[in-house]
Design an enzyme around this catalytic site. Structure first.
Site, mmCIF file in Angstrom:
data_model
loop_
_atom_site.group_PDB
_atom_site.id
_atom_site.type_symbol
_atom_site.label_atom_id
_atom_site.label_comp_id
_atom_site.label_asym_id
_atom_site.label_seq_id
_atom_site.Cartn_x
_atom_site.Cartn_y
_atom_site.Cartn_z
ATOM 1 N N GLU A 1 0.817 -1.223 0.000
ATOM 2 C CA GLU A 1 0.000 0.000 0.000
ATOM 3 C C GLU A 1 0.851 1.273 0.000
ATOM 4 O OE1 GLU A 1 -3.514 -0.536 2.786
ATOM 5 O OE2 GLU A 1 -2.331 -2.313 3.249
ATOM 6 N N SER B 1 -6.561 -1.986 2.302
ATOM 7 C CA SER B 1 -6.934 -1.486 0.978
ATOM 8 C C SER B 1 -7.591 -2.549 0.108
ATOM 9 C CB SER B 1 -5.715 -0.898 0.253
ATOM 10 O OG SER B 1 -5.261 0.255 0.906
ATOM 11 N N ASP C 1 -15.525 -0.391 9.391
ATOM 12 C CA ASP C 1 -16.301 -0.803 8.221
ATOM 13 C C ASP C 1 -17.428 -1.723 8.665
ATOM 14 O OD1 ASP C 1 -14.501 0.669 6.773
ATOM 15 O OD2 ASP C 1 -13.297 -1.062 6.165
ATOM 16 N N GLU D 1 -14.495 -4.788 9.727
ATOM 17 C CA GLU D 1 -13.106 -4.634 10.143
ATOM 18 C C GLU D 1 -12.871 -3.212 10.611
ATOM 19 O OE1 GLU D 1 -10.339 -4.018 6.397
ATOM 20 O OE2 GLU D 1 -11.665 -5.744 6.058
ATOM 21 N N ASN E 1 -9.823 0.030 11.001
ATOM 22 C CA ASN E 1 -8.612 0.580 10.393
ATOM 23 C C ASN E 1 -7.973 1.584 11.347
ATOM 24 O OD1 ASN E 1 -8.910 -0.261 7.270
ATOM 25 N ND2 ASN E 1 -10.913 0.186 8.158
ATOM 26 N N SER F 1 -10.773 8.582 -0.320
ATOM 27 C CA SER F 1 -10.876 7.859 0.952
ATOM 28 C C SER F 1 -12.128 8.275 1.723
ATOM 29 C CB SER F 1 -9.631 8.103 1.804
ATOM 30 O OG SER F 1 -8.489 7.536 1.208
#
Length: 309
Positions: free
Chosen positions: A13, A149, A260, A272, A274, A283
């Site tokens: 990433e 990502s 998410d 999940e 982040n 984004s």
């Protein structure tokens, strides 16, 4: 005080990280902060130790950036930084562990199986596919346990596609997770804590043109439509915000995170978390900040002041 934005690194990433770092650095300059941008290299420690009164904004994505390693180094050096501790980052970055921790906190998650590559190789795909399908059903999702990502992520319609999807996930790490697929409205909730406890920013609905929010959909302009507020009831949005804050707390996160979520039949389900959300032009966290009538520069400047005091 000098703000040091660290971006780049050697993960898959890297490009996204550099874009995030540049955007945050410029936003901080726009509100009058002195900013130094740097990559991870042999000169980093000397820069950190040689800069008077530094505060670090880690904008590394993927391994090294989100696995807690850099944050442990910053802690050893006694340098304040935005974001969670090394331990919380490490826990959150591994989806097989984070999902179990969040579920143990009473938060709804997909059913999940963690499958190390060694087991997959030694036992053979045939010995495992029938059992996975029987336990989780189809369709299902396959993703690397430690990656971001949406790299290596695939929706699997039937057993014939599962082995290839697992092999693709193993390209990004030694463990893959296989999850039950949940049909619903996909949203992201950014959680912000400016010193008085975490709270949810407005949710952002994710509508990828391809139907799957993969790497290309995330970082290609026009490949995904984002809607704020999502087309959900107020009760569902409140429940999603509460879930995001509860997951943020359960994982020991601080300052800023993105959770998410999939909403099915009005009920939110954790997907999940982040620890270093992307800050590129496509984004989700910057969209949530804007929807809250805030600016990227002011939010990060406030967090910098918080960790410095």
């Amino acid at each position: 005080m000098t703000v040091i934005v660290i971006a780049g690194g050697l993960s898959h990433e890297r490009d996204v990280s550099l874009r995030s770092g540049r955007r945050v650095a410029q936003a901080l300059r726009d509100v009058g902060r002195e900013v130094v941008e740097t990559d991870v290299n042999a000169d980093l420690v000397a820069l950190l130790k040689g800069t008077p009164d530094p505060v670090v904004v880690p904008m590394l994505h993927g391994g090294l950036g989100e696995d807690g390693a850099l944050r442990e180094v910053l802690g050893v050096l006694g340098i304040p930084f935005i974001g969670p501790s090394g331990a919380a980052s490490r826990l959150t970055f591994d989806k097989s562990i984070a999902t179990a921790v969040v579920r143990a906190a009473g938060i709804r998650t997909p059913d999940q199986i963690a499958l190390p590559h060694d087991i997959f190789r030694e036992l053979g795909a045939g010995a495992l596919m029938d059992g996975i399908g029987a336990q989780l059903g189809y369709p299902l999702m396959v993703k690397p346990s430690r990656s971001g990502s949406a790299l290596g992520v695939a929706k699997v319609a039937d057993a014939s596609d599962l082995p290839a999807s697992l092999v693709a996930a193993y390209a990004y790490g030694p463990t893959a997770v296989v999850e039950s697929y949940i049909e619903g409205t996909e949203i992201a909730v950014t959680v912000l804590d400016e010193g008085e406890g975490p709270y949810a920013l407005p949710a952002v609905e994710i509508i990828p043109v391809s139907g799957v929010y993969d790497y290309e959909s995330r970082y290609t302009a026009g490949a995904t439509r984002f809607v704020t507020p999502p087309n959900l009831s107020e009760a569902s949005l409140d429940a999603a915000g509460a879930l995001a804050v509860a997951a943020h707390r359960a994982l020991g996160l601080r300052h800023l995170s993105r959770i998410d979520i999939i909403v099915r039949d009005g009920e939110p389900v954790f997907l999940e978390a982040n620890v270093a959300p992307g800050m590129t032009e496509t984004s989700l966290a910057p969209l949530a900040i804007e929807a809250a009538d805030r600016t990227l520069g002011n939010v990060f400047a406030g967090l910098i002041d918080l960790v410095r005091n």
